[in-house]
Design an enzyme around this catalytic site. Structure first.
Site, PDB file in Angstrom:
ATOM      1  N   LYS A  95      11.763  -9.353 -34.952  1.00  0.00           N
ATOM      2  CA  LYS A  95      10.749  -9.555 -36.002  1.00  0.00           C
ATOM      3  C   LYS A  95       9.462 -10.117 -35.400  1.00  0.00           C
ATOM      4  CE  LYS A  95      14.319 -10.062 -39.454  1.00  0.00           C
ATOM      5  NZ  LYS A  95      15.350 -10.959 -39.982  1.00  0.00           N
ATOM      6  N   GLN A 100      16.651 -16.977 -41.960  1.00  0.00           N
ATOM      7  CA  GLN A 100      17.678 -16.049 -41.461  1.00  0.00           C
ATOM      8  C   GLN A 100      19.067 -16.475 -41.935  1.00  0.00           C
ATOM      9  OE1 GLN A 100      16.863 -13.220 -39.704  1.00  0.00           O
ATOM     10  NE2 GLN A 100      19.011 -12.634 -39.790  1.00  0.00           N
ATOM     11  N   ASP A 110      11.884 -11.841 -48.444  1.00  0.00           N
ATOM     12  CA  ASP A 110      13.267 -11.378 -48.355  1.00  0.00           C
ATOM     13  C   ASP A 110      13.817 -10.964 -49.720  1.00  0.00           C
ATOM     14  OD1 ASP A 110      14.838 -11.081 -46.124  1.00  0.00           O
ATOM     15  OD2 ASP A 110      15.286 -13.212 -45.907  1.00  0.00           O
TER      16      ASP A 110
HETATM   17  N1  GUN Z   1      20.774 -11.595 -42.129  1.00  0.00           N
HETATM   18  C1  GUN Z   1      21.099 -10.288 -42.046  1.00  0.00           C
HETATM   19  N2  GUN Z   1      20.169  -9.539 -42.692  1.00  0.00           N
HETATM   20  C2  GUN Z   1      19.261 -10.396 -43.185  1.00  0.00           C
HETATM   21  C3  GUN Z   1      18.058 -10.231 -43.953  1.00  0.00           C
HETATM   22  O1  GUN Z   1      17.630  -9.134 -44.323  1.00  0.00           O
HETATM   23  N3  GUN Z   1      17.390 -11.364 -44.238  1.00  0.00           N
HETATM   24  C4  GUN Z   1      17.828 -12.585 -43.866  1.00  0.00           C
HETATM   25  N4  GUN Z   1      17.112 -13.637 -44.225  1.00  0.00           N
HETATM   26  N5  GUN Z   1      18.921 -12.778 -43.183  1.00  0.00           N
HETATM   27  C5  GUN Z   1      19.633 -11.676 -42.839  1.00  0.00           C
END
Ligand code: GUN
Length: 297
Positions: free
Chosen positions: A54, A98, A121
């Site tokens: 990211k 995350q 998110d």
């Molecule tokens: N863990 C796995 N996929 C995601 C996601 O799309 N967002 C977040 N915050 N954590 C994740």
């Protein structure tokens, strides 16, 4: 005839190119650079990989990014204080915490603490509610949004199709079922959500025009669960030990790719399918958040 591959990497790059144009427009209009904060608690290896991907894409697209790394022993109150700081920070327009979080921290509380306006998110209850209500002003979670975009841009007819979603998670299965069953263009699907307690799973899968696997079990979807000519989307990211690889592991999806690709019409590979789309949608959501916060059109 073997299935045609859906190239998630190429489609994600198209979306990233559109996002770059949006970023330039926002800079010209308001002098604003979109900023994303990613919060990582602990050192879950998969999460570390996602978070660094990211950061890299943010930099490549010309966005501002901040990483907040906290130890696995962090108390819930400390994490909430960090989130509050980010909620108040002008140069941050999007916040992602995350998942998974360590056991002493409630994900519900954390997701609810992110300002809904910065919740790129789409996990805040307000945004979950907006998606359930069909209100397009909210943020939609990135992986399901990426799967939806992948289907649209691959020319898959969703309207009236039977879509079977394997998995009912908050991050993928459940929001995806809401997106695809909405009364809207590129939706209107008949959606069946299957999970670990579903009876007659193989039979239900065989009736799918579009089969989406998001359960986290390597190679779970076998060829005899797929109708000839179906579209198969593999959301799974599973690490399998592999001593022949430099990293000591390889990534496989939830679909038995070689066998299923003899049956399907279209199929996504892992890696290179849904993964890059998730990041592209995160960038898209962050730019949209910045635009909304600055009242830009
Ligand atoms: N863990 C796995 N996929 C995601 C996601 O799309 N967002 C977040 N915050 N954590 C994740």
């Amino acid at each position: 005839m073997p299935a045609t591959l859906i190239d998630g990497k190429a489609i994600a790059e198209q979306i990233n190119a559109e996002t770059i144009v949006e970023i330039a427009r926002l800079k010209n209009q308001c002098g604003v650079t979109p900023g994303l904060a990613v919060v990582l608690v602990g050192e879950n290896p998969a999460s570390v990989t996602y978070v660094s991907m990211k950061d890299k894409v943010c930099a490549r697209l010309g966005m501002h990014s901040e990483r907040v790394s906290l130890p696995a022993t962090t108390r819930e109150s400390e994490l909430l204080a960090n989130i509050n700081n980010l909620n108040l920070k002008q140069e941050i327009h999007g916040i992602l915490v995350q998942s998974p979080l360590p056991p002493q921290i409630s994900e519900e509380k954390v997701f609810a603490a992110v300002s809904p306006a910065k919740d790129v998110d789409g996990f805040h209850p307000l945004n979950v509610g907006k998606l359930a209500n069909g209100d397009p002003t909210g943020f939609v979670p990135c992986t399901p949004a990426g799967v939806h975009e992948l289907l649209i841009r691959s020319g898959v007819r969703i309207d009236g199709a039977h879509v079977v979603v394997l998995g009912r998670s908050r991050i993928v299965g459940r929001p995806l079922s809401l997106i695809l069953s909405q009364k809207a263009a590129h939706a209107n699907a008949t959606v069946t959500v299957c999970h670990s307690r579903s009876r007659n799973l193989a039979e239900i899968c065989r009736s799918a025009d579009v089969l989406i696997a998001a359960i986290g079990v390597p190679g779970f979807v076998k060829a005899d669960m797929v109708r000839d000519g179906a579209v198969v989307i593999d959301v799974g990211v599973n690490r399998l030990e592999d001593k022949t690889s430099d990293k000591g592991y390889r990534i496989v999806g939830d679909v038995d790719f070689d066998a299923v690709s003899q049956r399907a019409l279209l199929i996504t590979p892992v890696p290179g399918g849904v993964g890059p789309m998730t990041i592209a949608m995160l960038m898209h959501n962050t730019v949209r958040a910045a635009r909304m916060q600055h009242g830009a059109s």
